[in-house]
Every structure is written in structure tokens, then in C-alpha cells.
Design a protein around this motif. Structure first.
Motif, PDB file in Angstrom:
ATOM      1  N   TYR A 150       0.811  -1.230   0.000  1.00 16.55           N
ATOM      2  CA  TYR A 150       0.000   0.000   0.000  1.00 16.55           C
ATOM      3  C   TYR A 150       0.841   1.277   0.000  1.00 16.55           C
ATOM      4  CZ  TYR A 150      -3.830  -3.165   1.036  1.00 16.55           C
ATOM      5  OH  TYR A 150      -4.754  -4.187   0.968  1.00 16.55           O
ATOM      6  N   LYS A 151       2.172   1.139  -0.011  1.00 15.30           N
ATOM      7  CA  LYS A 151       3.048   2.315   0.078  1.00 15.30           C
ATOM      8  C   LYS A 151       2.843   3.281  -1.084  1.00 15.30           C
ATOM      9  CE  LYS A 151       6.774   0.461   2.954  1.00 15.30           C
ATOM     10  NZ  LYS A 151       8.191   0.013   2.993  1.00 15.30           N
ATOM     11  N   ASN A 152       2.662   2.729  -2.284  1.00 17.53           N
ATOM     12  CA  ASN A 152       2.529   3.578  -3.467  1.00 17.53           C
ATOM     13  C   ASN A 152       1.093   3.648  -3.992  1.00 17.53           C
ATOM     14  OD1 ASN A 152       5.377   4.057  -3.571  1.00 17.53           O
ATOM     15  ND2 ASN A 152       5.634   2.026  -4.484  1.00 17.53           N
ATOM     16  N   ALA A 153       0.162   3.092  -3.220  1.00 12.71           N
ATOM     17  CA  ALA A 153      -1.239   3.084  -3.663  1.00 12.71           C
ATOM     18  C   ALA A 153      -1.898   4.428  -3.368  1.00 12.71           C
ATOM     19  CB  ALA A 153      -2.003   1.974  -2.942  1.00 12.71           C
ATOM     20  N   PRO A 154      -2.766   4.922  -4.269  1.00 11.97           N
ATOM     21  CA  PRO A 154      -3.496   6.175  -4.012  1.00 11.97           C
ATOM     22  C   PRO A 154      -4.354   6.032  -2.755  1.00 11.97           C
ATOM     23  CG  PRO A 154      -3.776   5.463  -6.296  1.00 11.97           C
ATOM     24  CD  PRO A 154      -3.115   4.334  -5.576  1.00 11.97           C
ATOM     25  N   LEU A 155      -4.464   7.097  -1.997  1.00  8.52           N
ATOM     26  CA  LEU A 155      -5.215   7.059  -0.744  1.00  8.52           C
ATOM     27  C   LEU A 155      -6.668   6.653  -0.978  1.00  8.52           C
ATOM     28  CD1 LEU A 155      -5.099   7.551   2.297  1.00  8.52           C
ATOM     29  CD2 LEU A 155      -5.679   9.951   1.870  1.00  8.52           C
ATOM     30  N   TRP A 156      -7.257   7.133  -2.072  1.00 10.07           N
ATOM     31  CA  TRP A 156      -8.662   6.816  -2.305  1.00 10.07           C
ATOM     32  C   TRP A 156      -8.863   5.354  -2.703  1.00 10.07           C
ATOM     33  CZ3 TRP A 156     -10.828   5.852  -7.286  1.00 10.07           C
ATOM     34  CH2 TRP A 156      -9.948   6.031  -8.351  1.00 10.07           C
ATOM     35  N   HIS A 157      -7.820   4.722  -3.273  1.00  8.41           N
ATOM     36  CA  HIS A 157      -7.892   3.285  -3.548  1.00  8.41           C
ATOM     37  C   HIS A 157      -7.882   2.505  -2.234  1.00  8.41           C
ATOM     38  CE1 HIS A 157      -6.848   2.359  -8.016  1.00  8.41           C
ATOM     39  NE2 HIS A 157      -7.720   3.337  -7.905  1.00  8.41           N
ATOM     40  N   ILE A 158      -7.055   2.942  -1.305  1.00  7.03           N
ATOM     41  CA  ILE A 158      -6.999   2.306   0.008  1.00  7.03           C
ATOM     42  C   ILE A 158      -8.341   2.451   0.715  1.00  7.03           C
ATOM     43  CG2 ILE A 158      -5.879   2.335   2.271  1.00  7.03           C
ATOM     44  CD1 ILE A 158      -3.333   3.351   0.848  1.00  7.03           C
ATOM     45  N   ALA A 159      -8.937   3.651   0.597  1.00  4.85           N
ATOM     46  CA  ALA A 159     -10.245   3.906   1.204  1.00  4.85           C
ATOM     47  C   ALA A 159     -11.308   2.993   0.600  1.00  4.85           C
ATOM     48  CB  ALA A 159     -10.641   5.366   1.032  1.00  4.85           C
ATOM     49  N   LEU A 160     -11.274   2.817  -0.725  1.00  2.49           N
ATOM     50  CA  LEU A 160     -12.236   1.941  -1.389  1.00  2.49           C
ATOM     51  C   LEU A 160     -12.061   0.487  -0.943  1.00  2.49           C
ATOM     52  CD1 LEU A 160     -12.284   3.254  -5.088  1.00  2.49           C
ATOM     53  CD2 LEU A 160     -14.135   3.394  -3.417  1.00  2.49           C
ATOM     54  N   GLU A 161     -10.807   0.064  -0.817  1.00  4.69           N
ATOM     55  CA  GLU A 161     -10.554  -1.310  -0.378  1.00  4.69           C
ATOM     56  C   GLU A 161     -11.025  -1.511   1.056  1.00  4.69           C
ATOM     57  OE1 GLU A 161      -6.874  -4.518  -0.221  1.00  4.69           O
ATOM     58  OE2 GLU A 161      -6.722  -2.792  -1.571  1.00  4.69           O
ATOM     59  N   PHE A 162     -10.889  -0.466   1.888  1.00 10.59           N
ATOM     60  CA  PHE A 162     -11.344  -0.569   3.280  1.00 10.59           C
ATOM     61  C   PHE A 162     -12.877  -0.672   3.345  1.00 10.59           C
ATOM     62  CE2 PHE A 162     -12.734   1.373   7.316  1.00 10.59           C
ATOM     63  CZ  PHE A 162     -12.121   0.493   8.195  1.00 10.59           C
ATOM     64  N   ILE A 163     -13.567   0.110   2.499  1.00 11.76           N
ATOM     65  CA  ILE A 163     -15.035   0.040   2.447  1.00 11.76           C
ATOM     66  C   ILE A 163     -15.467  -1.364   2.011  1.00 11.76           C
ATOM     67  CG2 ILE A 163     -17.102   0.874   1.240  1.00 11.76           C
ATOM     68  CD1 ILE A 163     -15.655   3.618   1.028  1.00 11.76           C
ATOM     69  N   THR A 164     -14.757  -1.906   1.011  1.00  8.41           N
ATOM     70  CA  THR A 164     -15.029  -3.270   0.550  1.00  8.41           C
ATOM     71  C   THR A 164     -14.816  -4.270   1.676  1.00  8.41           C
ATOM     72  OG1 THR A 164     -14.307  -2.671  -1.681  1.00  8.41           O
ATOM     73  CG2 THR A 164     -14.378  -5.020  -1.161  1.00  8.41           C
ATOM     74  N   PHE A 165     -13.736  -4.073   2.426  1.00 10.97           N
ATOM     75  CA  PHE A 165     -13.396  -4.937   3.554  1.00 10.97           C
ATOM     76  C   PHE A 165     -14.532  -4.968   4.574  1.00 10.97           C
ATOM     77  CE2 PHE A 165     -11.536  -5.392   7.816  1.00 10.97           C
ATOM     78  CZ  PHE A 165     -10.769  -6.542   7.674  1.00 10.97           C
ATOM     79  N   VAL A 166     -15.002  -3.789   4.976  1.00 14.72           N
ATOM     80  CA  VAL A 166     -16.051  -3.685   6.003  1.00 14.72           C
ATOM     81  C   VAL A 166     -17.375  -4.245   5.482  1.00 14.72           C
ATOM     82  CG1 VAL A 166     -17.437  -2.086   7.383  1.00 14.72           C
ATOM     83  CG2 VAL A 166     -14.960  -1.722   7.156  1.00 14.72           C
ATOM     84  N   CYS A 167     -17.777  -3.818   4.282  1.00 17.38           N
ATOM     85  CA  CYS A 167     -19.065  -4.257   3.726  1.00 17.38           C
ATOM     86  C   CYS A 167     -19.066  -5.758   3.448  1.00 17.38           C
ATOM     87  CB  CYS A 167     -19.384  -3.486   2.456  1.00 17.38           C
ATOM     88  SG  CYS A 167     -19.871  -1.777   2.741  1.00 17.38           S
ATOM     89  N   GLY A 168     -17.917  -6.291   3.025  1.00 12.59           N
ATOM     90  CA  GLY A 168     -17.832  -7.723   2.771  1.00 12.59           C
ATOM     91  C   GLY A 168     -18.042  -8.537   4.029  1.00 12.59           C
ATOM     92  N   ILE A 169     -17.411  -8.121   5.125  1.00 19.81           N
ATOM     93  CA  ILE A 169     -17.570  -8.823   6.404  1.00 19.81           C
ATOM     94  C   ILE A 169     -19.005  -8.693   6.911  1.00 19.81           C
ATOM     95  CG2 ILE A 169     -16.898  -8.800   8.842  1.00 19.81           C
ATOM     96  CD1 ILE A 169     -14.049  -8.063   7.832  1.00 19.81           C
ATOM     97  N   LEU A 170     -19.579  -7.491   6.800  1.00 23.21           N
ATOM     98  CA  LEU A 170     -20.973  -7.301   7.210  1.00 23.21           C
ATOM     99  C   LEU A 170     -21.902  -8.203   6.403  1.00 23.21           C
ATOM    100  CD1 LEU A 170     -21.253  -3.404   7.620  1.00 23.21           C
ATOM    101  CD2 LEU A 170     -21.438  -5.128   9.436  1.00 23.21           C
ATOM    102  N   SER A 171     -21.635  -8.327   5.113  1.00 22.10           N
ATOM    103  CA  SER A 171     -22.468  -9.150   4.246  1.00 22.10           C
ATOM    104  C   SER A 171     -22.474 -10.610   4.697  1.00 22.10           C
ATOM    105  CB  SER A 171     -21.980  -9.044   2.796  1.00 22.10           C
ATOM    106  OG  SER A 171     -22.766  -9.843   1.955  1.00 22.10           O
ATOM    107  N   VAL A 172     -21.297 -11.156   4.999  1.00 20.89           N
ATOM    108  CA  VAL A 172     -21.224 -12.552   5.455  1.00 20.89           C
ATOM    109  C   VAL A 172     -21.920 -12.704   6.808  1.00 20.89           C
ATOM    110  CG1 VAL A 172     -19.681 -14.448   6.072  1.00 20.89           C
ATOM    111  CG2 VAL A 172     -19.101 -12.952   4.165  1.00 20.89           C
TER     112      VAL A 172
END
Length: 207
Positions: free
Chosen positions: A9-31
Motif C-alpha cells: 500500500y506504500k505507493n497506492a493512491p489514498l482513495w484506492h486504500i479507502a475503497l478497499e477498506f469500504i469493501t473490507f467492512v461491507c464484505g464482512i458485514l455481508s457474510v
């Protein structure tokens, strides 16, 4: 181990990291919602899979992108099927697959592998060893998602197998947050299987 997850994640855009985090949270909630037979499994899952389609497209992982596009479509279908039952008391019950449904699951698995392989070839992507693992996991998840929409307990067996396969796959690809997410998915899927089996066993005792 922490450095391994953070380095990608060192060179990843901040908004990409934010999107992946939203995916992370929503994915766990979904299961979690799926485990509880809560219809919110689908709107939360739809958010996670829609974002994943974009992130995986950017990363060039076509197989994973296709499976998440399918998840998005099946989330809409499953949302309709679960909602059609009405109240919590009379909605679609948990059941086991019959012979015909098992055959459908096997066919979905096989067809998915060939379709994903064909798409890689069509777009002239170089197929690496991890892409073959990707094809197999895609086939497992395709069948599992269809079973989930029908509330078949076997969906959890497929999720457990698929999750175990993709944990090291995502770690190898440098998608640390997704790898961690699927570790949590595996734990939740095992718990959900046990919970759904209890419900099925209690129904047998009442019948």
C-alpha cells in the motif's frame, strides 16, 4: 507479517486504500448478515462487489473481476428471492440441495472455469499459474453464490473451500487487506455453516 501487508500500500493512491477498506467492512458485514439470514446480506454485499469490480479491473485480475461482477448480479437476484418470501417467519427456508441442484452446481463450476479461461484468451492476457487458481476459485464461488440465493446450506461448504484457496492467492498478489478479509470470511463461514445446520437439525426434530 505486518510489513508484508503494508508494503503493497506504500505507493497506492489514498482513495484506492479507502475503497478497499469500504469493501473490507461491507464484505464482512455481508457474510455476517448471511449467517443471520438477514436480507441486508445483499445491499452490503452489492457495495463490496461493485467496488471490487473496479479495483480488480485496475489491478488487471480479470478472473476476480468477473466473479465480483457475477456477485453483483446475484446479489440483486438473491435480494429479490429473499424479499419475495415476505416476513421473517414465512421467508425462504434453509434447505439442502437435491440431486438436480447438485448437478447445477457442478455445471456452474465447470462452465465458469471455461468462461474465465476463454476471457483471458480473448483479451490476450498472459495466463500465469496463479490465474489457474483464480479460475478454480471463481468456479467454486459461482456455484456458492447461486446456492446462497436459494438458501442451500451447501453454499457455506463452498465458501469455506473457496476462501481457504484465495487467502494465500491475494497475499501473493500483494492485496493484504483482501487476504485478511478472506481469513475472516473463512471463520464466519464455518460459524454460519454450524448455525444453519443447527436450524436444519431442529426442523428435522419438529417434523
Amino acid at each position: 507479517m505486518i510489513d508484508f501487508f503494508l508494503d503493497s500500500y506504500k505507493n497506492a493512491p489514498l482513495w484506492h486504500i479507502a475503497l478497499e477498506f469500504i469493501t473490507f467492512v461491507c464484505g464482512i458485514l455481508s457474510v455476517w448478515f448471511a449467517k443471520k439470514e438477514n436480507i441486508w446480506v445483499y445491499p452490503t454485499g452489492l457495495i463490496a462487489t461493485a467496488i471490487s469490480v473496479y479495483l480488480l479491473y485496475v489491478a488487471g485480475y480479470i478472473g476476480d473481476m468477473i466473479i465480483n461482477a457475477y456477485f453483483s448480479i446475484m446479489s440483486i437476484y438473491g435480494w429479490y428471492v429473499w424479499a419475495k418470501g415476505g416476513t421473517v417467519e414465512d421467508n425462504l427456508p434453509i434447505t439442502r440441495t437435491n440431486f438436480n441442484e447438485k448437478i447445477i452446481g457442478i455445471l456452474l463450476f465447470i462452465v465458469t472455469i471455461f468462461v474465465v479461461f476463454g476471457i483471458y484468451k480473448y483479451f490476450d492476457y498472459e495466463i500465469h499459474p496463479d490465474n489457474y487458481v483464480d479460475m478454480i476459485s471463481s468456479g467454486i464461488f459461482f456455484a456458492g453464490m447461486w446456492y446462497m440465493a436459494r438458501k442451500k446450506i451447501e453454499n457455506w461448504t463452498l465458501w469455506i473451500i473457496g476462501d481457504i484457496i484465495v487467502v494465500p492467492l491475494y497475499a501473493y498478489r500483494g492485496l493484504g487487506m483482501l487476504s485478511l478479509q478472506y481469513i475472516i470470511f473463512t471463520i464466519l463461514a464455518i460459524s454460519a455453516y454450524l448455525e444453519w445446520r443447527k436450524i436444519l437439525d431442529s426442523k428435522k426434530q419438529l417434523s
